[in-house]
Design a protein around this motif. Structure first.
Motif, PDB file in Angstrom:
ATOM      1  N   VAL A 146      28.613  56.012  33.799  1.00 16.99           N
ATOM      2  CA  VAL A 146      27.569  56.242  32.569  1.00 16.99           C
ATOM      3  C   VAL A 146      27.338  54.929  31.722  1.00 16.99           C
ATOM      4  O   VAL A 146      26.276  54.461  31.101  1.00 16.99           O
ATOM      5  N   ALA A 147      28.580  54.085  31.578  1.00 16.07           N
ATOM      6  CA  ALA A 147      28.590  52.891  30.780  1.00 16.07           C
ATOM      7  C   ALA A 147      27.549  51.917  31.543  1.00 16.07           C
ATOM      8  O   ALA A 147      26.864  51.196  31.064  1.00 16.07           O
ATOM      9  N   ALA A 148      27.652  51.773  32.891  1.00 13.82           N
ATOM     10  CA  ALA A 148      26.636  51.228  33.793  1.00 13.82           C
ATOM     11  C   ALA A 148      25.152  51.637  33.508  1.00 13.82           C
ATOM     12  O   ALA A 148      24.171  50.601  33.352  1.00 13.82           O
ATOM     13  N   GLN A 149      25.039  52.656  33.446  1.00 15.92           N
ATOM     14  CA  GLN A 149      23.805  53.477  33.281  1.00 15.92           C
ATOM     15  C   GLN A 149      23.043  52.946  31.635  1.00 15.92           C
ATOM     16  O   GLN A 149      21.921  52.560  31.835  1.00 15.92           O
ATOM     17  N   ILE A 150      23.906  53.116  30.744  1.00 17.16           N
ATOM     18  CA  ILE A 150      23.410  52.536  29.507  1.00 17.16           C
ATOM     19  C   ILE A 150      23.179  51.354  29.376  1.00 17.16           C
ATOM     20  O   ILE A 150      22.052  50.873  29.019  1.00 17.16           O
ATOM     21  N   GLU A 151      23.750  50.240  30.206  1.00 14.73           N
ATOM     22  CA  GLU A 151      23.387  48.862  30.216  1.00 14.73           C
ATOM     23  C   GLU A 151      22.225  48.766  31.035  1.00 14.73           C
ATOM     24  O   GLU A 151      21.240  47.907  30.610  1.00 14.73           O
ATOM     25  N   ASP A 152      21.863  49.428  32.239  1.00 16.33           N
ATOM     26  CA  ASP A 152      20.695  49.297  32.978  1.00 16.33           C
ATOM     27  C   ASP A 152      19.316  49.814  32.376  1.00 16.33           C
ATOM     28  O   ASP A 152      18.413  49.087  32.255  1.00 16.33           O
ATOM     29  N   VAL A 153      19.613  51.409  31.746  1.00 10.57           N
ATOM     30  CA  VAL A 153      18.430  51.730  31.212  1.00 10.57           C
ATOM     31  C   VAL A 153      17.995  51.304  29.747  1.00 10.57           C
ATOM     32  O   VAL A 153      17.138  51.240  29.549  1.00 10.57           O
ATOM     33  N   ILE A 154      19.156  51.169  28.877  1.00  9.28           N
ATOM     34  CA  ILE A 154      18.671  50.698  27.537  1.00  9.28           C
ATOM     35  C   ILE A 154      19.053  49.429  27.310  1.00  9.28           C
ATOM     36  O   ILE A 154      18.237  48.821  26.339  1.00  9.28           O
ATOM     37  N   GLY A 155      19.950  48.670  28.180  1.00  8.24           N
ATOM     38  CA  GLY A 155      20.011  47.201  27.851  1.00  8.24           C
ATOM     39  C   GLY A 155      21.023  46.914  26.678  1.00  8.24           C
ATOM     40  O   GLY A 155      20.813  45.754  25.972  1.00  8.24           O
ATOM     41  N   ILE A 156      21.875  47.808  26.495  1.00  6.42           N
ATOM     42  CA  ILE A 156      22.933  47.576  25.504  1.00  6.42           C
ATOM     43  C   ILE A 156      24.035  47.190  26.304  1.00  6.42           C
ATOM     44  O   ILE A 156      24.536  47.931  27.064  1.00  6.42           O
ATOM     45  N   ASP A 157      24.890  46.383  25.376  1.00  5.25           N
ATOM     46  CA  ASP A 157      26.286  45.925  26.203  1.00  5.25           C
ATOM     47  C   ASP A 157      27.060  47.222  26.148  1.00  5.25           C
ATOM     48  O   ASP A 157      27.491  47.564  24.818  1.00  5.25           O
ATOM     49  N   ALA A 158      27.775  47.910  26.944  1.00  7.33           N
ATOM     50  CA  ALA A 158      28.618  49.155  26.924  1.00  7.33           C
ATOM     51  C   ALA A 158      30.034  48.956  27.580  1.00  7.33           C
ATOM     52  O   ALA A 158      30.664  49.744  27.548  1.00  7.33           O
ATOM     53  N   SER A 159      30.178  47.455  27.676  1.00  8.34           N
ATOM     54  CA  SER A 159      31.737  47.408  28.000  1.00  8.34           C
ATOM     55  C   SER A 159      32.711  47.443  27.032  1.00  8.34           C
ATOM     56  O   SER A 159      34.052  47.917  27.487  1.00  8.34           O
ATOM     57  N   GLN A 160      32.254  47.712  25.770  1.00 11.11           N
ATOM     58  CA  GLN A 160      33.302  48.047  24.819  1.00 11.11           C
ATOM     59  C   GLN A 160      33.231  49.583  24.232  1.00 11.11           C
ATOM     60  O   GLN A 160      33.554  49.850  23.156  1.00 11.11           O
TER      61      GLN A 160
END
Length: 599
Positions: A146-160
């Motif tokens: 899901v974190a990877a999906q947030i980065e792909d779809v929305i383009g927000i850094d989700a590493s933290q």
């Protein structure tokens, strides 16, 4: 007074059912804002209908005092926003009052259509966004995916991204620390003239209108005289405070703070959301950039089942309009249904909520006519008019062309149901704009006519995808199309409550379905009843409801055939006469079922 650097204003945004209200409960509980004995689930959802449907309808606010790990005390102002597309207006105005957002994503479901829509509201308002992955206690939780999906779809850094279980309370401390350290403090000047933004207002039967404000500059004090800039009215503040969720009185509110005041205002209409409030003397000269008023999208008629309850309905609608600035209404009459109101709503869920509230809180049984949208009608003499009710359609000989509202719909759907969704959109005269993939889910963007969506599109979408699709839309403008008004005639009398606007290519199919349905619903009378669907003077579909007949030839045993013929002709003449003078009673259930027709 709280120092500006120790205030954090934030909202919680998410798709429906991803756990916004539960996370808000945990934040309130873990900071001791509400005693454990007073805690209840969905603390901020105050309406019965919100608690029953498990959704948030009105954005609610609460002030939390939090002692951070560095020993400093912080004031956190939290706004819990709705997730449904119909209440996107509530979301966008709540966003303007705060500086940051917690983006809650269900770690079992991933990013949904409404997640995207609400993130875009937050980005439009220049928010700092902290992603939160909720429901990590569930076995199906997949945080990394899901974190990877947030980065792909929305383009927000989700590493933290913070991993939380709002139900069990895991990760709540980390969330509060992130709010303090990762979200910006508000800006504002204490010594400047007062500027406060009106975020929301509602009617309280004891206090009058309660106004929720965010102070931008200056200080708001008890007993101040303030001016509302949009309608230039002056009021004296007689109560000032903050919500912890209950009302807590204060003497003054400084920049960056969110609180409420009452000033003996009688009508919510006098307090326009997005208005700027300033001092009467030495006030600000320039208003804050407001936001555009909510535009009703769907219109339908509300009529009482018992026409003697019309006055009660009028009072109920007046009271609801006090609390809901986005709900508009005007009186109308109908030959079949009597007196009622033509009401405007932000969408179908908004319509359902208002209808449920009238039926429940005021005990009035309602009939709702078919929902319709606003059409632009261009006449041959160059004038233009808005059509809210298909029954008011002018004569087609004077009409040059008709425009209908179009929407841009974003649908997120698992791969295996994609074909069904594309077919559904194609059937509804949709034009495909885009198709991309986010993991195993397709994101389809369609340009659709709004009147095809308000009818039963959402129900059909849910049924063809077994409930897995998520759907969000926004209006894009008007476009000319070949639209006609279809009227229904029962016994040669038009039934105005059932007339509707349809596309000419689909009119025959829609008309045939309607007359077949009405044939089943209308009880048989002593004479035969033709049921017709017509466009102008041309009948496009017809069914005939046969008459109830007595067997008049039963007593003829043998003898000449002319005896039977004579009795039958006499009966036929009687039926013909009855049909001329008889009136057809269409039961209420028939109206309601015909309007719920599934195409």
């Amino acid at each position: 007074m709280t120092d500006l650097s120790h205030i954090r204003n934030f909202s919680i945004v998410a798709h429906i059912d991803h756990g916004k209200s539960t996370l808000a409960d945990r934040l309130i509980q873990s900071t001791g804002t509400v005693a454990d004995r007073d805690m209840k689930a969905q603390m901020l959802d105050s309406m019965d209908i919100e608690r029953e449907r498990g959704i948030t309808i009105k954005a609610q606010t609460v002030r939390i005092d939090y002692k951070a790990d560095n020993g400093e005390m912080y004031v956190l102002n939290l706004i819990d926003t709705p997730g449904h597309v119909d209440f996107a207006y509530e979301v966008s105005r709540s966003m303007r009052a705060v500086e940051g957002s917690l983006l809650v994503v269900d770690s079992t479901q991933g990013v949904e259509a409404q997640t995207l829509a609400n993130v875009y509201h937050a980005l439009d308002a220049d928010h700092e966004i902290v992603p939160v992955l909720n429901k990590i206690d569930l076995p199906a939780s997949e945080c990394d995916r899901v974190a990877a999906q947030i980065e792909d779809v929305i383009g927000i850094d989700a590493s933290q991204a913070i991993r939380v279980s709002a139900k069990t309370g895991v990760g709540i401390k980390e969330t509060l620390e992130a709010v303090v350290h990762r979200l910006p403090a508000p800006k504002g000047d204490r010594d400047a003239p007062l500027k406060a933004m009106l975020v929301d207002s509602w009617y309280d039967s004891y206090l009058g209108v309660v106004v929720l404000v965010r102070i931008i500059d200056g200080v708001l004090k008890l007993k101040d005289r303030v001016r509302f800039m949009s309608n230039d009215t002056v009021h004296l503040i007689d109560r000032l405070g903050v919500f912890k969720p209950g009302m807590l009185p204060m003497d003054q509110l400084g920049p960056g703070e969110i609180g409420f005041f009452t000033a003996q205002i009688k009508e919510v209409r006098d307090t326009r959301v997005g208005d700027t409030i300033t001092s009467e003397r030495k006030g600000a000269t320039q208003a804050l950039p407001g936001f555009k008023p909510a535009q009703p999208v769907v219109f339908c008629g509300l009529f009482p089942v018992d026409s003697s309850e019309f006055e009660d309905l009028r009072n109920a609608i007046d009271k609801l309009a006090l609390n809901d600035a986005s709900f508009s209404f005007e009186m109308e009459t109908s030959a079949a249904l009597g007196f009622g109101f033509r009401c405007g709503f932000l969408g179908l869920l908004h319509l359902e909520v208002i209808r449920d509230r009238i039926e429940r809180e005021y005990n009035i049984d309602l009939i709702t006519t078919a929902p319709s949208v606003v059409y632009h009608i261009f006449m041959k003499d160059g004038t233009q008019q808005d059509l809210h009710n298909p029954a008011d359609m002018p004569d087609l000989t004077f009409v040059d062309h008709i425009e209908e509202p179009r929407i841009k719909a974003t649908i997120l759907v698992p791969d295996e149901y994609l074909g069904d969704v594309l077919k559904l959109c194609q059937d509804r005269r949709g034009v495909q704009l885009d198709l991309t993939y986010a993991g195993s889910r397709a994101m389809v963007v369609y340009d659709l006519p709004l009147n095809e969506v308000v009818f039963d599109f959402y129900d059909r979408l849910k049924s063809v995808t077994k409930g897995y699709a998520s759907f969000d839309y926004n209006l894009t403008g008007y476009q000319e199309d070949n639209l006609v008004k279809m009227s229904l005639l029962v016994n040669d009398e038009p039934v105005d409550a059932l007339s509707m606007m349809v596309h000419r290519d689909r009119a025959e199919m829609r008309g045939r379905a309607m007359v077949e349905k009405l044939k089943e619903l209308i009880p048989r009378h002593m004479f035969k009843i033709p049921i017709q669907a017509a466009i102008g003077g041309k009948v496009i579909a017809r069914e005939t409801l046969s008459a109830l007949r007595k067997d008049v030839t039963a007593k003829c045993y043998g003898g000449d055939a002319t005896r039977k013929r004579k009795l039958l002709d006499k009966q036929k003449a009687g039926k013909k006469k009855m049909r001329q003078f008889g009136s057809v009673n269409i039961p209420q259930e028939a109206f309601i079922s015909a309007l719920k027709m599934d195409s």
